[in-house]
Design an enzyme around this catalytic site. Structure first.
Site, PDB file in Angstrom:
ATOM      1  N   LYS A  45       0.734  -3.865  11.517  1.00 22.16           N
ATOM      2  CA  LYS A  45       1.861  -3.739  12.462  1.00 22.16           C
ATOM      3  C   LYS A  45       1.613  -2.609  13.459  1.00 22.16           C
ATOM      4  CE  LYS A  45       5.045  -3.136   9.233  1.00 22.16           C
ATOM      5  NZ  LYS A  45       4.473  -3.335   7.896  1.00 22.16           N
ATOM      6  N   ARG A  77      14.287  -2.216   7.135  1.00 30.67           N
ATOM      7  CA  ARG A  77      13.625  -2.622   5.893  1.00 30.67           C
ATOM      8  C   ARG A  77      14.642  -3.053   4.838  1.00 30.67           C
ATOM      9  NH1 ARG A  77       8.637   0.772   6.791  1.00 30.67           N
ATOM     10  NH2 ARG A  77       7.146   0.258   5.182  1.00 30.67           N
ATOM     11  N   ARG A 132      -8.165   1.552   3.721  1.00 29.19           N
ATOM     12  CA  ARG A 132      -7.566   2.453   4.710  1.00 29.19           C
ATOM     13  C   ARG A 132      -7.325   3.835   4.109  1.00 29.19           C
ATOM     14  NH1 ARG A 132      -1.870   0.780   7.542  1.00 29.19           N
ATOM     15  NH2 ARG A 132      -0.944   1.683   5.700  1.00 29.19           N
ATOM     16  N   ARG A 144      -3.250   9.061   4.028  1.00 29.91           N
ATOM     17  CA  ARG A 144      -1.899   8.758   3.546  1.00 29.91           C
ATOM     18  C   ARG A 144      -1.874   8.726   2.029  1.00 29.91           C
ATOM     19  NH1 ARG A 144       0.983   3.996   6.927  1.00 29.91           N
ATOM     20  NH2 ARG A 144       2.154   3.996   4.981  1.00 29.91           N
ATOM     21  N   ARG A 159       5.045  -0.390  -3.201  1.00 29.93           N
ATOM     22  CA  ARG A 159       5.458  -0.655  -1.813  1.00 29.93           C
ATOM     23  C   ARG A 159       5.645  -2.164  -1.597  1.00 29.93           C
ATOM     24  NH1 ARG A 159       0.856   2.302   1.142  1.00 29.93           N
ATOM     25  NH2 ARG A 159       1.702   1.458   3.063  1.00 29.93           N
TER      26      ARG A 159
HETATM   27  P1  AMP Z   1       5.089   2.620   6.884  1.00 25.39           P
HETATM   28  O1  AMP Z   1       4.254   3.547   7.685  1.00 25.39           O
HETATM   29  O2  AMP Z   1       5.983   1.758   7.738  1.00 25.39           O
HETATM   30  O3  AMP Z   1       4.295   1.833   5.889  1.00 25.39           O
HETATM   31  O4  AMP Z   1       6.110   3.539   6.038  1.00 25.39           O
HETATM   32  C1  AMP Z   1       5.629   4.441   5.060  1.00 25.39           C
HETATM   33  C2  AMP Z   1       6.776   4.835   4.133  1.00 25.39           C
HETATM   34  O5  AMP Z   1       7.822   5.473   4.890  1.00 25.39           O
HETATM   35  C3  AMP Z   1       7.459   3.683   3.435  1.00 25.39           C
HETATM   36  O6  AMP Z   1       6.762   3.266   2.259  1.00 25.39           O
HETATM   37  C4  AMP Z   1       8.801   4.298   3.112  1.00 25.39           C
HETATM   38  O7  AMP Z   1       8.716   5.187   2.019  1.00 25.39           O
HETATM   39  C5  AMP Z   1       9.100   5.121   4.354  1.00 25.39           C
HETATM   40  N1  AMP Z   1       9.820   4.306   5.369  1.00 25.39           N
HETATM   41  C6  AMP Z   1       9.360   3.919   6.577  1.00 25.39           C
HETATM   42  N2  AMP Z   1      10.292   3.189   7.238  1.00 25.39           N
HETATM   43  C7  AMP Z   1      11.341   3.084   6.399  1.00 25.39           C
HETATM   44  C8  AMP Z   1      12.598   2.426   6.462  1.00 25.39           C
HETATM   45  N3  AMP Z   1      12.952   1.694   7.544  1.00 25.39           N
HETATM   46  N4  AMP Z   1      13.435   2.531   5.394  1.00 25.39           N
HETATM   47  C9  AMP Z   1      13.101   3.257   4.328  1.00 25.39           C
HETATM   48  N5  AMP Z   1      11.937   3.876   4.186  1.00 25.39           N
HETATM   49  C10 AMP Z   1      11.053   3.799   5.204  1.00 25.39           C
END
Ligand code: AMP
Length: 371
Positions: free
Chosen positions: A195, A270, A309, A315, A327
């Site tokens: 994404k 989400r 990654r 990360r 996740r």
């Molecule tokens: P991402 O980079 O989108 O994979 O997000 C990494 C982590 O950030 C996720 O696994 C969640 O712990 C947190 N996170 C990101 N966006 C959200 C969201 N919209 N709602 C809740 N947690 C989020």
């Protein structure tokens, strides 16, 4: 809020309540200078002038009387058809100084009617004060004695003025604005589908702003803010950050985006609560979500991709298979249901996410251009 929606139209903030207050104060000063030795009768023309008149007379510190009239049309029996009449004028105005208080004068047609009606009332003098004046469209020879603010020929609402009945109660003045052609898109899919990579390509191509809630959280973690410390405790385990925290943060980020820009939301919403909050919040901005595009990739490919990654991304949530699986669990239990939410609004689109980056960008662009 700087953009509001009334019926089907958008209006942007144009003249602040402080600027209006200053213009009213200046008008009062000028009128008082000319009329303080007598008791003028101020006549507001309904409906629009009621707010202006209320503010004007409270600032006027000498004796005065206040009345309101309404200009009503009725079908006359003579050949000219419509005849205008002033409704509500009960005072005997003979020998009086009358000051008409108008909210806005544009072509001057209404003003002309009022002049004609007052002409034979044997006034001592008739003066006209208007809060707003549009010099570019004023077509009459009539004198306007006091002008608050001259403005270009724009359609305005607020401070007593309406658009089809709405907007009179707004404290500021708003101006009609064209519907923005911005597109707000949700980029959707389980962790690791690309994404972020695709959002970077698409934002350049379509001049959009990319908001990734994951990136925003990571920035807070790096800067060790209070929000970052809180978010880290969830992210490290692969859990979602609670809705109230995430929604509040997202709103503050979106509020910094100008209305002329569309947004690609990546990683938000989400949960259903986030989706509902986003709809409500965008509606307040006079905007909407135009489409949700899911990048579809089999889970087996994704786990390998994320572990790969994790070797370079730094990360914490990419480096441990259990966290990655959690996740996915969060995605399939809380997030995937959002497909139904957007599908029921005909906003859902899925594309195949297996292939070269450019190929996937092309598939996404094809959907973008249809929206
Ligand atoms: P991402 O980079 O989108 O994979 O997000 C990494 C982590 O950030 C996720 O696994 C969640 O712990 C947190 N996170 C990101 N966006 C959200 C969201 N919209 N709602 C809740 N947690 C989020």
């Amino acid at each position: 809020m700087s953009i509001i929606k009334l019926h089907d139209k958008l209006f942007k903030k144009y003249i602040s309540k402080d600027q209006i207050a200053e213009a009213v104060t200046q008008l009062v000063k000028q009128v008082a200078k000319d009329c303080k030795n007598e008791t003028p009768i101020f006549i507001g023309i309904l409906n629009g002038s009621f707010v202006f008149v209320a503010d004007f007379v409270r600032k006027y510190k000498f004796n005065c009387e206040v009345s309101f009239v309404k200009l009503a049309s009725y079908n006359g029996t003579n050949s000219t058809g419509k005849i205008k009449q002033l409704v509500g004028l009960n005072e005997n105005l003979e020998g009086r100084t009358v000051v008409i208080l108008e909210d806005i004068i544009d072509t001057g047609n209404t003003l002309q009617e009022i002049y004609d009606i007052f002409k034979d009332k044997k006034l001592k003098q008739l003066k006209i004060a208007t809060l707003f004046f549009k010099p570019d469209v004023f077509k009459k020879e009539l004198p306007i004695d006091y002008i608050g603010l001259s403005i270009p020929d724009e359609f305005i609402v607020g401070y007593g003025l309406d658009y089809d009945g709405l907007g009179r109660n707004l404290a500021n003045i708003y101006q009609l604005t064209a519907k923005p052609t911005v597109k707000n898109i949700l980029l959707f899919g389980p962790p690791g589908v690309g994404k972020g990579t695709q959002a970077d390509m698409l934002k350049e191509k379509y001049h959009l702003v990319h908001i990734s809630t994951g990136d925003v959280f990571r920035k807070h973690i790096k800067n060790e803010t209070k929000l970052g410390i809180l978010a880290k405790s969830y992210i490290d385990k692969g859990n979602l950050v609670p809705d109230d925290v995430t929604i509040k943060m997202l709103k503050s980020v979106v509020n910094k985006v100008p209305h002329t820009n569309g947004i690609i939301f990546d990683g938000f919403p989400r949960t259903k609560a986030q989706a509902i909050a986003l709809d409500e919040f965008l509606e307040e901005r006079g905007e909407t979500i135009d489409g949700m595009i899911t990048i579809e990739v089999p889970t087996s490919l994704l786990i390998a991709r994320l572990l790969e990654r994790g070797k370079t991304s730094g990360r914490s949530d990419d480096q441990d298979e259990n966290k990655i699986l959690n996740r996915f669990n969060e995605y399939y239990t809380k997030t995937e249901i959002l497909k139904d939410y957007y599908q029921s609004q005909n906003k859902y689109f899925g594309i195949d996410g297996v292939g070269e980056i450019e190929e996937i960008t092309k598939r996404l662009s094809d959907v973008f251009e249809k929206l």
